[in-house]
Structure formats: C-alpha cells, structure tokens
Design an enzyme around this catalytic site. Sequence first.
Site, short mmCIF file in Angstrom:
data_model
loop_
_atom_site.label_atom_id
_atom_site.label_comp_id
_atom_site.label_asym_id
_atom_site.label_seq_id
_atom_site.Cartn_x
_atom_site.Cartn_y
_atom_site.Cartn_z
N CYS A 187 0.83 -1.21 0.00
CA CYS A 187 0.00 0.00 0.00
C CYS A 187 0.86 1.26 0.00
O CYS A 187 1.54 1.54 -0.98
CB CYS A 187 -0.98 -0.03 1.17
SG CYS A 187 -2.36 1.12 0.99
N HIS A 191 -3.65 -5.39 1.30
CA HIS A 191 -3.46 -5.69 2.72
C HIS A 191 -3.92 -7.11 3.01
O HIS A 191 -4.88 -7.61 2.41
CB HIS A 191 -4.28 -4.73 3.58
CG HIS A 191 -3.76 -3.34 3.61
ND1 HIS A 191 -2.57 -3.00 4.18
CD2 HIS A 191 -4.29 -2.18 3.12
CE1 HIS A 191 -2.37 -1.69 4.07
NE2 HIS A 191 -3.39 -1.17 3.42
#
Length: 499
Positions: free
Chosen positions: A330, A438
Amino acid sequence: MAKNLMIQGTMSNAGKSILTAGILRVLYQDGYRVAPFKSQNMALNSYITRDGLEMGRAQVMQAEAAGIEPDIRMNPILLKPNSDMGSQVIVNGEVLGNREAKEYFRMKKSLIPSIMKAYGELDKSFDVIVIEGAGSPAEINLKDNDIVNMGLARMVDAPVLLVGDIDRGGVFAQLLGTIWLLEEEERARVKGLVINKFRGDKTILDPGLKQLYDKCRIPITGVIPYTKLDIDDEDSLSERLDRRQIGKGIDAAVIRFPHISNFTDFGMLEGCEGVSVRYVNTAEELGKPDILFLPGSKNTMSDLLWIRQNGLEAGIQKAALEGCRIFGICGGYQMLGQRLLDPDGCEHGGELAGLGLLPITTTFGKRKHRTRVEGRVEPIEGIYQGMSGVSAEGYEIHMGETCLLETCGRFASVTDCVTGKQYPDGCVKGNVCGTYIHGILDAPGLLKGLLNPVFLEKGMPPGTYRDLAGYRQEQYDILADVIRAHMDMDAVRRIIGLK
C-alpha cells in the site's frame, strides 16, 4: 431487544478491547448471539468489510471472537489520525473528510443519529451487545460532548464494568479516582471493577481489594492475570512494534513509519517458525535484513519525508542495490516508485520524488479506493518466482492511483469482490516488489513462496505455515478460558440481565 454491557477503562490500553473480546467469546460459547459495538474508534489499523466499507480492526477482532462476520454497524465512527492535530473522519464506513481536533469536537453530537441507528439495528439482531468505551470516562474536559463512554452508556442504558491496568502501576488510584470523578448517575452505572494484567500471588492483592470496595462499594468482578495472547492489538500501543532485536533464522525488518497503518499485515509472518520480525525506526537499526518490508501509511508523503530526513531512505536504497528483497504494501508500495503527486493537497500537497526502486508514479485524489479483492499472483521470474500462481487475496484501502511508467512485471491479477471488476495489481522489478493488497501475507501459499527460497539460501529447512483463521479461533478460546477462570461470570451475567 438485546441486553448489553459496556466495558470502560481508566486509561487507553487498560485492556478494554481484549476484555470485550473475551466476554463475547464466553457468551458465544454459551450459545448466545452476541455482537461488539464501539461508537467511535481512533485507529490506523482498519479493515474493509465484504460490502467495501471501512471499520476499525478492534471490532473486527471482537466480531471474530463472537463468531460473526464483521459489520460496519459495530463501529459507525472511525477516526484515522493524519497529523498531531487532525484525523480523517469515517462515518458508516465512508470518508466524511479531514477534520482538525477542535472542529471534530464541535461536530461530535451531530453524529449521534448515526451511532444510534447502527446500535438500533444490532439491537434487533442479537441477544447481547458488548460495548467498548474509549480512553477514560473521567476525561472531564470532554464530558459535555461524550459519545463513546458514559454519554453512550446513558443513551443505550448500559451497565458498566470499569477496567484498570495494574501492570502500569497505581491501579487503586486509577479505579477510585475514576469513580470519584464521575457524576452520581454515572457512578450508579458502574456495577463491577476489573483489575487487568496482574502478575503474582493474588492473595497479596486481597487487602487492597477490600479497601477499594470499602471506599466505593463497587464489587471486584475479576482480577485478570497478565496473559500472552496473539490477538490483534490497537495501533501504536502494540508491544510488537517495539521489537528491535535481530533473531535467528530469517531476519525480516519492517519500517516503523510514524503513521504506520495495518501492521496486522505481518501477524502471519511473525508466527512463522524460523522468522524473526523486527520494527525499524532509524538507519542504524536497519542492518542487513534478508527481507525488508515497507508497510502501509496513513500519510504516505509525510512518512516518505520522514525516512528521507532520518537516513532510512539511503539505507533502503543501499539494501536494494545489495540484493535484499524489498516488499512494499500500500503506502510502502507507493513510496517505492519514481514520483508521488498530490495536486489537490489531499496529503502533503505538491510533488515528491519516490525511492526510485519501481517504475511507477502515484497521483493522490480525493476518492478513497477501498474494496476486498481475490485473484492470483502473475508468473514472476527471479527471486520471487516461488510466489507465481498462488492465491492473492485481501483488501485494498488507499488514496491515490498508481500507473506504470514502463513495461514491468505486474504482481497479481485480481477481481474486485464488490464490483466484479478485474484489474492488475502491483509491480515487480528484480528484488523489489509492491502491492496494494493488505492481508496478502495471510495466505500460507504466498508466504511459503516468499520465504522458502530464503530458507534455502540460508541453508535452513523450509518453514511451517499455520492456518491463520484456525489459529485465531484457538487464541479466542484460550482467552475465554482465562476469562472464565478469573472473572465472576455469574456476576457478569446478572449485571447483563441474563438468566
């Protein structure tokens, strides 16, 4: 209508989240339909539900303990700090916007309808709702606009257990001082006191418990021993972020950004035998890891400037040149690129050069991308070849869109579980890899493909990889055993109003 119980604490990190999960697990084991609730959570660890909405990880953990699917109604307000004075405000899983602390303080009461609507819907579906407070109910400067402690207890007519942390010292002063600072009607709601994180012989504590009862006339409902459990923690209070020592086996280093988010991404990695996970603050601590992870960040550009100023940027680039595996998730993935652009001032504003390790550029916008995804890792050549074709699933939650600047291997092909749209994710170039997913390391197949080649290089046998979902359920059962052994659950049931 559901019955309820509220867990409040004398301070942050007194153990409210874990105690809430433990009571939920016990009641779930006893056959009740139970759910967690926290009206307002402040956390950088967040989660995306199946319908693409964002909530705090603590209530996700509690939902797992209660044996149910996480639901945004369990955490209607989430604050994600993005500076010392402000946070991104998320209401019912959607971004409301960034608010300075004073501005949010003034608007809190306007959010009560959202809180009560979420609670009311849970109220119709469950037997018991266990509510977690935040901070302390004795923060008298915040009491007028309270929507998360005694203010909420009043709105939903909840009895309260008050938890103190003896490990940090002064537990009798914590509990008694909190009680004395409450209004008479608030004190009447406190039906029991809990001392948490106790070490030693409880009989030594008994005289103090008697004096405490004599002074406040509120019974002690439990003395919970200090127990090591592998259950998701809250943000910067997590002890795991203090791990600095290089252990035996694979040395996995994680950059501890000031705004680190979703460090739960590394829970599965930490449980791998033969892998030592540590969190790095400075260039001096970096050393020569076998794998270096750049985690998520709530403020990517600010944290990029931080590693640039403290020397970690040069250390990361040097490690990449020396062949260290670099893996960004991310915000960490965004930092690995060539440029970060913020034309609308959503984060830092302006433009920053990235670490220059991947041929990507990221442009921040006002729309937050959040969804769950599933797919597979693309065929990869080189040191990441072992991950080729394995399952890639998890959730995305990020500001900014990333594009390739040149032909480069993609990390995975995924499908948006909410919209059904298919698209490529991430980028791989040599020993540097990045992804927006994630929870990507929770899949045993992917972790095996990442780590087994490293074990082989170090002359070690391949690692063993546990089933994370099953392991978590085992941890919740252990927690329930602790609660049953050290809390008066008959008293708790009476307080709730259960037979």
